[in-house]
Write a protein that holds these residues in place. Structure first.
Motif, short mmCIF file in Angstrom:
data_model
loop_
_atom_site.label_atom_id
_atom_site.label_comp_id
_atom_site.label_asym_id
_atom_site.label_seq_id
_atom_site.Cartn_x
_atom_site.Cartn_y
_atom_site.Cartn_z
N PHE A 52 42.29 33.88 39.59
CA PHE A 52 41.85 34.87 40.56
C PHE A 52 42.26 36.28 40.14
O PHE A 52 41.52 37.24 40.36
CB PHE A 52 42.37 34.53 41.95
N SER A 53 43.42 36.40 39.50
CA SER A 53 43.86 37.71 39.01
C SER A 53 42.98 38.20 37.87
O SER A 53 42.68 39.39 37.78
CB SER A 53 45.32 37.64 38.53
N LEU A 54 42.54 37.28 37.00
CA LEU A 54 41.61 37.67 35.94
C LEU A 54 40.33 38.24 36.54
O LEU A 54 39.78 39.23 36.04
CB LEU A 54 41.27 36.46 35.05
N GLU A 55 39.88 37.64 37.63
CA GLU A 55 38.69 38.15 38.31
C GLU A 55 38.96 39.53 38.90
O GLU A 55 38.13 40.45 38.78
CB GLU A 55 38.24 37.19 39.41
N GLU A 56 40.11 39.70 39.54
CA GLU A 56 40.45 40.99 40.14
C GLU A 56 40.51 42.10 39.10
O GLU A 56 40.13 43.24 39.39
CB GLU A 56 41.78 40.89 40.88
N TYR A 57 40.99 41.79 37.91
CA TYR A 57 41.06 42.77 36.83
C TYR A 57 39.70 43.02 36.19
O TYR A 57 39.55 43.90 35.35
CB TYR A 57 42.03 42.30 35.74
N GLY A 58 38.70 42.23 36.57
CA GLY A 58 37.36 42.40 36.00
C GLY A 58 37.21 41.77 34.63
O GLY A 58 36.25 42.05 33.92
N LEU A 59 38.13 40.88 34.28
CA LEU A 59 38.10 40.23 32.97
C LEU A 59 37.15 39.03 32.94
O LEU A 59 36.63 38.67 31.88
CB LEU A 59 39.51 39.80 32.56
N ILE A 60 36.94 38.42 34.10
CA ILE A 60 35.99 37.31 34.23
C ILE A 60 35.24 37.49 35.54
O ILE A 60 35.65 38.27 36.40
CB ILE A 60 36.68 35.92 34.21
N GLU A 61 34.17 36.74 35.67
CA GLU A 61 33.42 36.72 36.92
C GLU A 61 33.42 35.30 37.46
O GLU A 61 33.21 34.35 36.71
CB GLU A 61 31.98 37.18 36.69
N LEU A 62 33.68 35.19 38.74
CA LEU A 62 33.62 33.90 39.42
C LEU A 62 32.42 33.92 40.36
O LEU A 62 31.94 34.98 40.74
CB LEU A 62 34.91 33.63 40.20
N VAL A 63 31.95 32.74 40.72
CA VAL A 63 30.81 32.59 41.61
C VAL A 63 31.31 31.99 42.92
O VAL A 63 32.06 31.01 42.92
CB VAL A 63 29.74 31.67 40.97
N LEU A 64 30.90 32.59 44.03
CA LEU A 64 31.27 32.09 45.35
C LEU A 64 30.13 31.26 45.91
O LEU A 64 29.00 31.74 46.04
CB LEU A 64 31.58 33.27 46.28
N VAL A 65 30.43 29.99 46.19
CA VAL A 65 29.44 29.08 46.78
C VAL A 65 30.10 28.39 47.96
O VAL A 65 31.11 27.69 47.79
CB VAL A 65 28.96 28.02 45.75
N GLU A 66 29.54 28.63 49.14
CA GLU A 66 30.06 28.02 50.37
C GLU A 66 31.57 28.23 50.49
O GLU A 66 32.33 27.29 50.73
CB GLU A 66 29.69 26.54 50.42
N GLU A 67 32.00 29.48 50.29
CA GLU A 67 33.39 29.89 50.44
C GLU A 67 34.35 29.26 49.43
O GLU A 67 35.56 29.23 49.64
CB GLU A 67 33.87 29.66 51.87
N ARG A 68 33.81 28.73 48.34
CA ARG A 68 34.64 28.18 47.27
C ARG A 68 34.29 28.91 45.99
O ARG A 68 33.13 29.22 45.73
CB ARG A 68 34.40 26.68 47.12
N LYS A 69 35.32 29.18 45.17
CA LYS A 69 35.10 29.91 43.94
C LYS A 69 34.90 28.95 42.77
O LYS A 69 35.63 27.98 42.61
CB LYS A 69 36.29 30.83 43.65
N PHE A 70 33.88 29.27 41.97
CA PHE A 70 33.53 28.48 40.80
C PHE A 70 33.55 29.35 39.56
O PHE A 70 33.29 30.55 39.63
CB PHE A 70 32.13 27.88 40.96
N ILE A 71 33.86 28.71 38.42
CA ILE A 71 33.85 29.38 37.13
C ILE A 71 32.54 29.04 36.43
O ILE A 71 32.26 27.87 36.19
CB ILE A 71 35.02 28.90 36.25
N PRO A 72 31.75 30.05 36.08
CA PRO A 72 30.56 29.77 35.25
C PRO A 72 31.02 29.26 33.88
O PRO A 72 32.00 29.74 33.32
CB PRO A 72 29.88 31.14 35.12
N ILE A 73 30.32 28.28 33.36
CA ILE A 73 30.71 27.65 32.10
C ILE A 73 30.85 28.68 30.97
O ILE A 73 31.76 28.57 30.16
CB ILE A 73 29.70 26.54 31.72
N HIS A 74 29.99 29.70 30.95
CA HIS A 74 30.08 30.69 29.87
C HIS A 74 31.36 31.53 29.93
O HIS A 74 31.69 32.21 28.97
CB HIS A 74 28.83 31.59 29.85
N GLN A 75 32.10 31.46 31.04
CA GLN A 75 33.36 32.20 31.17
C GLN A 75 34.57 31.40 30.64
O GLN A 75 35.65 31.96 30.46
CB GLN A 75 33.62 32.54 32.65
#
Length: 99
Positions: free
Chosen positions: A24-47
Motif C-alpha cells: 500500500f505504501s508503494l501505491e501511495e508513493y506512486g511506484l505501483i498502481e493497484l486496482v480497487l474492486v468491490e472495496e478490495r485492492k488488487f495488483i495488476p499482473i504487469h505490476q
C-alpha cells in the motif's frame, strides 16, 4: 480487467511473505498502481515485477521507501537516456556514422 489479470493484495503478500502496508505504501508513493474492486485492492499482473524489485530493495537491502522512490526515479532517467542514445545511433547509422 479479467480475474486472471489481477491478484488480491492479501493473497500476494501471504504467498511472498511481505507486509500489506509495504504494498500500500508503494501505491501511495506512486511506484505501483493497484486496482480497487468491490472495496478490495488488487495488483495488476504487469505490476508484479516492479513489486518484486522494490521488495528486494526493501527487505534484502534495507532501503526505505524514500530511497526506493529515488532509485526508481534514477532508473527511469537511465532508461530514458538509453532510449535516446539508441535513437541517436539509429539516426547516425543513416549517414554511415557510428557502430
Amino acid at each position: 480487467m479479467q480475474p486472471d489479470d489481477v491478484i488480491l493484495v492479501e493473497d500476494y503478500c501471504l504467498k511472498y511473505n511481505i507486509e500489506h502496508t509495504f504494498v500500500f505504501s508503494l501505491e501511495e508513493y506512486g511506484l505501483i498502481e493497484l486496482v480497487l474492486v468491490e472495496e478490495r485492492k488488487f495488483i495488476p499482473i504487469h505490476q508484479i515485477p516492479a513489486i518484486e524489485k522494490f521488495s528486494t530493495l526493501h527487505y534484502e537491502l534495507n532501503i526505505n521507501l524514500d530511497g526506493i522512490d529515488a532509485i526508481s526515479h534514477l532508473l527511469q532517467k537511465v532508461e530514458a537516456m538509453q532510449e535516446e542514445i539508441r535513437l541517436l545511433k539509429s539516426r547516425l547509422s543513416v549517414y554511415g556514422v557510428g557502430t
